[in-house]
Design a protein around this motif. Structure first.
Motif, PDB file in Angstrom:
ATOM      1  N   UNK A  18     -61.454 -10.524  65.171  1.00 56.43           N
ATOM      2  CA  UNK A  18     -60.008 -10.635  64.991  1.00 56.43           C
ATOM      3  C   UNK A  18     -59.675 -10.838  63.518  1.00 56.43           C
ATOM      4  N   UNK A  19     -60.428 -11.694  62.847  1.00 53.91           N
ATOM      5  CA  UNK A  19     -60.198 -11.943  61.413  1.00 53.91           C
ATOM      6  C   UNK A  19     -60.499 -10.692  60.602  1.00 53.91           C
ATOM      7  N   UNK A  20     -61.568  -9.991  60.946  1.00 54.12           N
ATOM      8  CA  UNK A  20     -61.937  -8.757  60.247  1.00 54.12           C
ATOM      9  C   UNK A  20     -60.827  -7.712  60.389  1.00 54.12           C
ATOM     10  N   UNK A  21     -60.325  -7.512  61.601  1.00 56.36           N
ATOM     11  CA  UNK A  21     -59.237  -6.551  61.817  1.00 56.36           C
ATOM     12  C   UNK A  21     -57.979  -6.940  61.061  1.00 56.36           C
ATOM     13  N   UNK A  22     -57.669  -8.236  61.050  1.00 62.05           N
ATOM     14  CA  UNK A  22     -56.489  -8.698  60.318  1.00 62.05           C
ATOM     15  C   UNK A  22     -56.655  -8.429  58.822  1.00 62.05           C
ATOM     16  N   UNK A  23     -57.824  -8.740  58.294  1.00 61.06           N
ATOM     17  CA  UNK A  23     -58.088  -8.521  56.873  1.00 61.06           C
ATOM     18  C   UNK A  23     -57.972  -7.032  56.523  1.00 61.06           C
ATOM     19  N   UNK A  24     -58.530  -6.179  57.350  1.00 57.49           N
ATOM     20  CA  UNK A  24     -58.437  -4.734  57.125  1.00 57.49           C
ATOM     21  C   UNK A  24     -56.989  -4.266  57.115  1.00 57.49           C
ATOM     22  N   UNK A  25     -56.204  -4.773  58.054  1.00 58.68           N
ATOM     23  CA  UNK A  25     -54.790  -4.404  58.152  1.00 58.68           C
ATOM     24  C   UNK A  25     -54.021  -4.853  56.912  1.00 58.68           C
ATOM     25  N   UNK A  26     -54.267  -6.069  56.455  1.00 54.56           N
ATOM     26  CA  UNK A  26     -53.589  -6.587  55.262  1.00 54.56           C
ATOM     27  C   UNK A  26     -53.974  -5.768  54.037  1.00 54.56           C
ATOM     28  N   UNK A  27     -55.259  -5.514  53.847  1.00 55.45           N
ATOM     29  CA  UNK A  27     -55.715  -4.752  52.680  1.00 55.45           C
ATOM     30  C   UNK A  27     -55.168  -3.327  52.691  1.00 55.45           C
ATOM     31  N   UNK A  28     -55.134  -2.713  53.856  1.00 49.34           N
ATOM     32  CA  UNK A  28     -54.591  -1.350  53.977  1.00 49.34           C
ATOM     33  C   UNK A  28     -53.123  -1.311  53.573  1.00 49.34           C
ATOM     34  N   UNK A  29     -52.358  -2.292  54.023  1.00 54.47           N
ATOM     35  CA  UNK A  29     -50.936  -2.340  53.681  1.00 54.47           C
ATOM     36  C   UNK A  29     -50.720  -2.665  52.212  1.00 54.47           C
ATOM     37  N   UNK A  30     -51.533  -3.545  51.641  1.00 52.29           N
ATOM     38  CA  UNK A  30     -51.417  -3.846  50.211  1.00 52.29           C
ATOM     39  C   UNK A  30     -51.751  -2.610  49.372  1.00 52.29           C
ATOM     40  N   UNK A  31     -52.753  -1.837  49.793  1.00 50.97           N
ATOM     41  CA  UNK A  31     -53.108  -0.599  49.098  1.00 50.97           C
ATOM     42  C   UNK A  31     -51.958   0.409  49.121  1.00 50.97           C
ATOM     43  N   UNK A  32     -51.157   0.385  50.162  1.00 51.15           N
ATOM     44  CA  UNK A  32     -50.008   1.290  50.288  1.00 51.15           C
ATOM     45  C   UNK A  32     -48.787   0.761  49.541  1.00 51.15           C
ATOM     46  N   UNK A  33     -48.905  -0.427  48.953  1.00 53.11           N
ATOM     47  CA  UNK A  33     -47.788  -1.007  48.209  1.00 53.11           C
ATOM     48  C   UNK A  33     -46.841  -1.837  49.062  1.00 53.11           C
ATOM     49  N   UNK A  34     -47.215  -2.099  50.296  1.00 50.19           N
ATOM     50  CA  UNK A  34     -46.378  -2.925  51.168  1.00 50.19           C
ATOM     51  C   UNK A  34     -46.688  -4.397  50.948  1.00 50.19           C
ATOM     52  N   UNK A  35     -45.755  -5.221  51.326  1.00 48.30           N
ATOM     53  CA  UNK A  35     -46.017  -6.651  51.368  1.00 48.30           C
ATOM     54  C   UNK A  35     -46.767  -6.943  52.669  1.00 48.30           C
ATOM     55  N   UNK A  36     -47.592  -7.929  52.643  1.00 45.93           N
ATOM     56  CA  UNK A  36     -48.352  -8.277  53.846  1.00 45.93           C
ATOM     57  C   UNK A  36     -48.191  -9.758  54.135  1.00 45.93           C
ATOM     58  N   UNK A  37     -48.098 -10.061  55.414  1.00 44.93           N
ATOM     59  CA  UNK A  37     -47.906 -11.440  55.851  1.00 44.93           C
ATOM     60  C   UNK A  37     -48.602 -11.599  57.195  1.00 44.93           C
ATOM     61  N   UNK A  38     -49.022 -12.798  57.495  1.00 45.64           N
ATOM     62  CA  UNK A  38     -49.611 -13.049  58.805  1.00 45.64           C
ATOM     63  C   UNK A  38     -49.117 -14.396  59.324  1.00 45.64           C
ATOM     64  N   UNK A  39     -49.067 -14.503  60.619  1.00 46.84           N
ATOM     65  CA  UNK A  39     -48.659 -15.744  61.277  1.00 46.84           C
ATOM     66  C   UNK A  39     -49.792 -16.144  62.214  1.00 46.84           C
ATOM     67  N   UNK A  40     -50.199 -17.395  62.151  1.00 47.57           N
ATOM     68  CA  UNK A  40     -51.257 -17.900  63.020  1.00 47.57           C
ATOM     69  C   UNK A  40     -50.638 -18.812  64.067  1.00 47.57           C
TER      70      UNK A  40
END
Length: 116
Positions: A18-40
């Motif tokens: 779950x952490x790996x998938x979240x990290x991948x999603x955040x990095x992918x969005x940051x690479x696209x220039x989007x802001x990234x946020x997560x809620x636990x």
């Protein structure tokens, strides 16, 4: 019936994944220039949220558990009570109308059955 994003109580999936998938999603969005946020969300009390009537309805309608097996499960869940003792003071006894007894092998099964 389960979301592909649910990792708990699923064979072959773990919190590490779950952490790996979240990290991948955040990095992918940051690479696209989007802001990234997560809620636990802390779901440590999740088993306490299982509604007994809803669980029995789902077991009947979605899993075909009826008759004696369903009655057995109902008797396992019903009639439970709880109270708290702090420094010798005892709270009133309350009936438990939701939640599954923790520490039993049925608890994860009941929880997952409700949220499928």
């Amino acid at each position: 019936m389960l979301s592909s994003h649910q990792y708990g109580f699923r064979m072959g999936l773990s919190t590490t994944m779950a952490i790996y998938d979240m990290e991948e999603n955040i990095l992918e969005n940051l690479d696209k220039g989007f802001l990234a946020c997560t809620i636990f969300c802390d779901l440590s009390k999740a088993f306490d949220t299982v509604d007994h009537d809803m669980l029995q309805l789902k077991l009947d309608n979605f899993f075909g558990i009826r008759g004696l097996p369903l009655k057995l499960l109902a008797s396992y869940l019903q009639g439970r009570q709880q109270y708290t003792v702090i420094d010798g003071c005892t709270s009133p006894t309350l009936n438990i109308t939701q939640g599954v007894p923790q520490g039993s092998s049925l608890a994860p099964c009941c929880f997952c059955s409700l949220y499928k």
